[in-house]
Design an enzyme around this catalytic site. Structure first.
Site, PDB file in Angstrom:
ATOM      1  N   GLY A  55       0.841  -1.195   0.000  1.00 52.22           N
ATOM      2  CA  GLY A  55       0.000   0.000   0.000  1.00 52.22           C
ATOM      3  C   GLY A  55       0.869   1.235   0.000  1.00 52.22           C
ATOM      4  O   GLY A  55       2.078   1.156   0.275  1.00 52.22           O
ATOM      5  N   CYS A  82       5.113  -6.393   1.588  1.00 52.29           N
ATOM      6  CA  CYS A  82       5.496  -4.981   1.702  1.00 52.29           C
ATOM      7  C   CYS A  82       4.720  -4.307   2.848  1.00 52.29           C
ATOM      8  O   CYS A  82       4.885  -4.676   3.988  1.00 52.29           O
ATOM      9  CB  CYS A  82       5.300  -4.288   0.347  1.00 52.29           C
ATOM     10  SG  CYS A  82       6.144  -2.713   0.229  1.00 52.29           S
ATOM     11  N   TYR A  83       3.828  -3.363   2.545  1.00 54.52           N
ATOM     12  CA  TYR A  83       3.071  -2.730   3.626  1.00 54.52           C
ATOM     13  C   TYR A  83       2.348  -3.775   4.475  1.00 54.52           C
ATOM     14  O   TYR A  83       2.248  -3.627   5.691  1.00 54.52           O
ATOM     15  CB  TYR A  83       2.065  -1.732   3.032  1.00 54.52           C
ATOM     16  CG  TYR A  83       1.293  -0.971   4.083  1.00 54.52           C
ATOM     17  CD1 TYR A  83       1.861   0.122   4.734  1.00 54.52           C
ATOM     18  CD2 TYR A  83       0.002  -1.359   4.443  1.00 54.52           C
ATOM     19  CE1 TYR A  83       1.168   0.814   5.707  1.00 54.52           C
ATOM     20  CE2 TYR A  83      -0.709  -0.669   5.423  1.00 54.52           C
ATOM     21  CZ  TYR A  83      -0.116   0.410   6.049  1.00 54.52           C
ATOM     22  OH  TYR A  83      -0.805   1.088   7.023  1.00 54.52           O
ATOM     23  N   HIS A 170       7.985  -7.718  -3.831  1.00 50.03           N
ATOM     24  CA  HIS A 170       6.691  -8.015  -4.466  1.00 50.03           C
ATOM     25  C   HIS A 170       6.752  -9.287  -5.314  1.00 50.03           C
ATOM     26  O   HIS A 170       7.201  -9.235  -6.449  1.00 50.03           O
ATOM     27  CB  HIS A 170       6.258  -6.836  -5.344  1.00 50.03           C
ATOM     28  CG  HIS A 170       5.835  -5.648  -4.547  1.00 50.03           C
ATOM     29  ND1 HIS A 170       4.544  -5.479  -4.105  1.00 50.03           N
ATOM     30  CD2 HIS A 170       6.540  -4.597  -4.075  1.00 50.03           C
ATOM     31  CE1 HIS A 170       4.471  -4.371  -3.402  1.00 50.03           C
ATOM     32  NE2 HIS A 170       5.665  -3.809  -3.370  1.00 50.03           N
ATOM     33  N   GLU A 172       4.410 -10.713  -6.753  1.00 42.66           N
ATOM     34  CA  GLU A 172       3.392 -10.724  -7.811  1.00 42.66           C
ATOM     35  C   GLU A 172       3.859 -10.072  -9.112  1.00 42.66           C
ATOM     36  O   GLU A 172       3.223 -10.251 -10.140  1.00 42.66           O
ATOM     37  CB  GLU A 172       2.110 -10.044  -7.312  1.00 42.66           C
ATOM     38  CG  GLU A 172       2.185  -8.536  -7.076  1.00 42.66           C
ATOM     39  CD  GLU A 172       2.786  -8.140  -5.729  1.00 42.66           C
ATOM     40  OE1 GLU A 172       3.466  -8.976  -5.101  1.00 42.66           O
ATOM     41  OE2 GLU A 172       2.588  -6.984  -5.319  1.00 42.66           O
ATOM     42  N   SER A 224     -22.114  -4.758 -27.183  1.00 39.49           N
ATOM     43  CA  SER A 224     -21.362  -3.607 -27.673  1.00 39.49           C
ATOM     44  C   SER A 224     -20.323  -4.043 -28.691  1.00 39.49           C
ATOM     45  O   SER A 224     -19.712  -3.214 -29.347  1.00 39.49           O
ATOM     46  CB  SER A 224     -20.655  -2.930 -26.503  1.00 39.49           C
ATOM     47  OG  SER A 224     -19.656  -3.803 -25.997  1.00 39.49           O
ATOM     48  N   GLY A 225     -20.115  -5.354 -28.789  1.00 39.72           N
ATOM     49  CA  GLY A 225     -19.030  -5.832 -29.641  1.00 39.72           C
ATOM     50  C   GLY A 225     -17.738  -5.976 -28.839  1.00 39.72           C
ATOM     51  O   GLY A 225     -16.764  -6.529 -29.325  1.00 39.72           O
ATOM     52  N   GLY A 226     -17.739  -5.480 -27.597  1.00 36.20           N
ATOM     53  CA  GLY A 226     -16.562  -5.610 -26.739  1.00 36.20           C
ATOM     54  C   GLY A 226     -16.467  -7.012 -26.146  1.00 36.20           C
ATOM     55  O   GLY A 226     -17.420  -7.780 -26.204  1.00 36.20           O
ATOM     56  N   VAL A 227     -15.299  -7.305 -25.575  1.00 35.70           N
ATOM     57  CA  VAL A 227     -15.041  -8.641 -25.053  1.00 35.70           C
ATOM     58  C   VAL A 227     -16.040  -9.031 -23.956  1.00 35.70           C
ATOM     59  O   VAL A 227     -16.626 -10.114 -23.992  1.00 35.70           O
ATOM     60  CB  VAL A 227     -13.617  -8.716 -24.436  1.00 35.70           C
ATOM     61  CG1 VAL A 227     -13.268 -10.135 -24.044  1.00 35.70           C
ATOM     62  CG2 VAL A 227     -12.595  -8.134 -25.376  1.00 35.70           C
ATOM     63  N   ASP A 228     -16.231  -8.140 -23.003  1.00 31.82           N
ATOM     64  CA  ASP A 228     -17.003  -8.522 -21.822  1.00 31.82           C
ATOM     65  C   ASP A 228     -18.470  -8.792 -22.148  1.00 31.82           C
ATOM     66  O   ASP A 228     -19.025  -9.816 -21.747  1.00 31.82           O
ATOM     67  CB  ASP A 228     -16.897  -7.440 -20.734  1.00 31.82           C
ATOM     68  CG  ASP A 228     -15.451  -7.149 -20.385  1.00 31.82           C
ATOM     69  OD1 ASP A 228     -14.601  -8.020 -20.653  1.00 31.82           O
ATOM     70  OD2 ASP A 228     -15.167  -6.058 -19.863  1.00 31.82           O
ATOM     71  N   SER A 230     -19.710  -9.529 -24.983  1.00 31.81           N
ATOM     72  CA  SER A 230     -19.809 -10.675 -25.896  1.00 31.81           C
ATOM     73  C   SER A 230     -19.725 -11.991 -25.146  1.00 31.81           C
ATOM     74  O   SER A 230     -20.512 -12.910 -25.386  1.00 31.81           O
ATOM     75  CB  SER A 230     -18.679 -10.635 -26.928  1.00 31.81           C
ATOM     76  OG  SER A 230     -18.782  -9.480 -27.704  1.00 31.81           O
ATOM     77  N   LYS A 367     -10.103  -9.969 -16.476  1.00 34.93           N
ATOM     78  CA  LYS A 367     -10.163  -9.888 -17.937  1.00 34.93           C
ATOM     79  C   LYS A 367      -9.535 -11.107 -18.620  1.00 34.93           C
ATOM     80  O   LYS A 367     -10.102 -11.650 -19.573  1.00 34.93           O
ATOM     81  CB  LYS A 367      -9.415  -8.625 -18.387  1.00 34.93           C
ATOM     82  CG  LYS A 367      -9.630  -8.258 -19.826  1.00 34.93           C
ATOM     83  CD  LYS A 367     -10.876  -7.441 -19.925  1.00 34.93           C
ATOM     84  CE  LYS A 367     -11.173  -6.906 -21.276  1.00 34.93           C
ATOM     85  NZ  LYS A 367     -12.311  -5.980 -21.207  1.00 34.93           N
TER      86      LYS A 367
END
Ligand code: XMP
Length: 511
Positions: A55, A82-83, A170, A172, A224-228, A230, A367
Site C-alpha cells: 500500500g 510490503c506494507y 513483491h 506478484e 457492444s461488440g466488446g469482449v465482456d 460478448s 479480464k
C-alpha cells in the site's frame, strides 16, 4: 465440496489486483476485499489463506490502514507483502522504521537465509522487485529472518509455527523472477491448499446457475461488440438459448468492419437472437455542431438509452438484463482503497432506473479469465483479443465536431493502423493502437498539386491496466509503411503524426 478460497486484503497498493490474479493463475480462487473487512466476515468466509497487500502509506502515518488484529490469531496462514508485512510486524509487537538508506525502488538481489518453505527449491540468490520507504527493524516475537538483501537485512521473515510470513519485496510482479514459485510455495507448501479453481468448471457451474435463476423467463442483453458483453452474452445463450435477445446498436461511431463482425459472430455463427439497430443517422444528427467532448459523450450516452428503450419496448415483458461487469469493476466500486480509474460507462451507459434484475455472469472474473472463457465457448480470436474501445467510440477520436465525412476518414486510417500492426505481429503487444483525427487542416503536396487536408495522429501504447501507459516504440519501418499507406490510400489525409506522450501526463485517448 467447497472450493479453496484465498482472501486478499487490499491496502491500496498498485499491484493489488495482480496478487489476486496470480493466485487464480495458480488455480486457487481468490477474492480481493477491503483491508478493514470485519473479523466476523473473515471467519464467515473461512479462507484457506490470507494475503495482505502492499500500500502507499507509511505505517506511522496517523490513520494508516490496518486490519483487525484478531485475524492473526485465527490459525489461518497469512502472507504480508510490503506494507502488509509492516502491518503484521506492528500488530505482533515488532518495529517498522524508515529505511536508513532512503527509499529502495527497483530490482535487487535477495538471499534466503534459512530453510523457509517459501523459498523451497529456488536456490540461494534471486532477483526480486522492491518499492518501499519503511522496513522491519525489529522482528515480532517468535519470528526469524528468512531472507536479506544488501540494503535490507529483514527482507523476509516468518513464524512457521503460526504460519505467518512476511516479504518486503513483491512476488506478484514479473521482475521478481521466482515470484510465482514463491506464491505457489506459500499456497501449497505452507498453507496446504489444493489447486481446485478451474475455468471449465466455472462455465458449467455458471450455466447451471443461470438456467436455475432464469427458468422460462426472458433475458435482454445490450451487445457492444466488446469482449465482456460478448462473453457474457455467449455464456447466457449457452444457458437459456433463445430466451436471450441481444440488441446491438450501431451508433455510427464504430470502427471499420466492427458491426459486420458482430452480425457474423452472433447471428450467423452462434445463431443468437440478435436485433441489429442501425441508428447511425440519429446519432450523427444529434452530434451536428457539437464540439465539446463532455457534451458529445453525454449525447452519445443519452441517445443510446433512447434507442435501447425503444427496442426494449417492442419486446414485451423482459425479466433479466445481462451485463458484462467484470471483477475489476466490482473491486473498483466496492473497495474504498482500490485506486479509482475514471469511471467509464460501458455500452453507452444504461439507464439507472432499469426495472429488471441483472445477470452478471462475469462479475467474479478478471479480464484474462474472461478471454479464456470466450475461447472455450468458441468466440473468434478477433473478438476476444479486441482492444479496449471507448463506449462513445470514434466520437471521442474525431476531435471537436463529429461528421460523417470525418468519421469515414478516421475509419479508413484506423483500419490501416490495425492491419499493419497486426501484419508486423505486434498487435497483442499493444494495449491499444489507433488513429485520431484532429480538427485542423494543413498544406501538403501530392504529385504536382497542393493539398489542404487533415492529418491523423497515431496513438499506440503499451500498458498493463490503462492506469499508466508508455507510448509504444513502434519500429520506424512500420511507422513508415503506415504513414505511406494512409496518405496514399485515404484521400483527405495528407500527414501522419505519431504521439510520443506517455500516461501520465497524457491520457490514452485524445478527445
Ligand atoms: P484514458 O484516455 O483515460 O483511457 O487514458 C483509459 C482507458 O479507458 C478507455 N476509455 C473508455 N472506455 N468508455 C469506455 O468504455 C469511455 O468513455 C472511455 N474513455 C476512455 C480508453 O480507451 C483506455 O483504454
Amino acid at each position: 465440496m467447497a472450493k479453496e478460497l484465498v482472501l486478499v486484503l487490499d491496502f491500496g497498493g498498485q499491484y493489488n489486483q495482480l496478487i489476486a490474479r496470480r493466485v487464480r493463475e495458480l488455480s486457487v480462487y481468490s477474492e480481493m476485499v477491503p483491508y478493514n473487512i470485519s473479523y466476523e466476515e473473515v471467519v464467515d468466509k473461512n479462507p484457506g489463506a490470507i494475503i495482505l497487500t502492499g500500500g502507499p502509506n507509511s505505517i506511522h502515518e496517523p490513520g494508516a490502514p490496518a486490519c483487525d488484529e484478531r485475524i492473526f490469531q485465527l490459525g489461518i496462514p497469512v502472507l504480508g507483502i510490503c506494507y502488509g508485512m509492516h502491518v503484521m510486524t506492528q500488530m505482533l509487537g515488532g518495529k517498522v522504521e524508515a529505511c536508513a538508506s532512503m527509499r529502495e525502488y527497483g530490482r535487487t538481489f535477495l538471499k534466503p537465509t534459512g530453510s523457509d518453505l517459501i523459498y523451497d527449491g529456488l536456490g540461494n540468490e534471486m532477483q526480486v522487485w522492491m518499492s518501499h520507504g519503511d522496513s522491519v527493524q525489529v522482528l515480532p516475537e517468535g519470528f526469524a529472518i528468512t531472507a536479506s538483501t544488501d540494503s535490507c537485512p529483514i527482507a523476509a521473515m516468518s513464524n512457521p509455527g503460526r504460519k505467518l510470513y512476511g516479504v518486503q519485496f513483491h512476488p506478484e510482479v514479473k521482475h521478481t523472477i521466482h515470484g510465482m514459485e514463491i506464491l505457489a510455495n506459500f499456497l501449497f507448501k505452507t498453507a496446504g491448499l489444493k489447486a481446485d479453481w478451474d475455468l471449465a468448471d466455472f462455465i458449467s457451474e455458471s450455466v447451471a446457475d443461470i438456467k436455475a435463476r432464469v427458468g422460462g423467463k426472458k433475458v435482454l442483453c445490450a451487445l457492444s461488440g466488446g469482449v465482456d458483453s460478448s462473453v457474457a452474452a455467449a455464456l447466457v445463450h449457452k444457458a437459456v438459448g433463445d430466451q436471450l435477445v441481444c440488441v446491438y446498436v450501431d451508433n455510427g461511431l464504430m470502427r471499420k468492419g466492427e458491426s459486420e463482425q458482430v452480425i457474423s459472430t452472433f447471428q450467423d455463427k452462434m445463431k443468437m437472437n440478435l436485433i441489429f439497430v442501425d441508428a447511425s443517422q440519429r446519432f450523427l444528427s444529434r452530434l451536428a455542431g457539437v464540439a465539446d467532448p463532455e457534451a458529445k459523450r453525454k449525447i452519445i450516452g443519452e441517445e443510446f438509452i433512447r434507442v435501447f428503450e425503444e427496442e426494449k419496448g417492442k419486446l414485451g415483458e423482459i425479466d433479466y438484463l445481462v451485463q458484462g461487469t467484470i471483477y475489476p469493476d466490482v473491486i473498483e466500486s466496492g473497495t474504498s482503497t482500490a485506486h479509482t480509474i475514471k469511471s467509464h460507462h460501458n455500452v453507452g451507459g444504461l439507464p439507472e432506473d432499469i426495472d429488471f434484475a441483472l445477470l452478471e455472469p462475469l462479475r467474479l472474473l478478471f479480464k484474462d479469465e474472461v478471454r479464456l472463457i470466450g475461447e472455450k465457448i468458441g468466440l473468434d480470436a478477433g473478438l476476444i483479443w479486441r482492444q479496449p474501445f471507448p463506449g462513445p467510440g470514434l466520437g471521442v477520436r474525431v476531435l471537436e465536431e463529429v461528421t460523417a465525412e470525418k468519421l469515414a476518414l478516421l475509419r479508413e486510417a484506423d483500419a490501416i493502423v490495425q492491419e499493419e500492426i497486426k501484419r508486423a505481429g505486434l498487435d497483442r503487444e499493444m494495449w491499444q493502437a489507433f488513429a485520431v483525427l484532429p480538427p485542423v487542416r494543413s498544406v501538403g503536396v501530392m504529385g504536382d498539386a497542393r493539398t489542404y487536408a487533415y492529418p491523423v495522429i497515431i496513438r499506440a501504447v503499451v500498458s498493463d491496466d490503462a492506469m499508466t501507459a508508455e507510448w509504444a516504440r513502434l519500429p520506424y519501418e512500420l511507422l513508415d509503411i503506415i504513414s505511406r499507406r494512409i496518405v496514399n490510400e485515404v484521400r483527405g489525409i495528407n500527414r501522419v503524426a505519431y504521439d510520443i506522450t506517455s500516461k501520465p501526463p497524457g491520457t490514452i485517448e485524445w478527445e
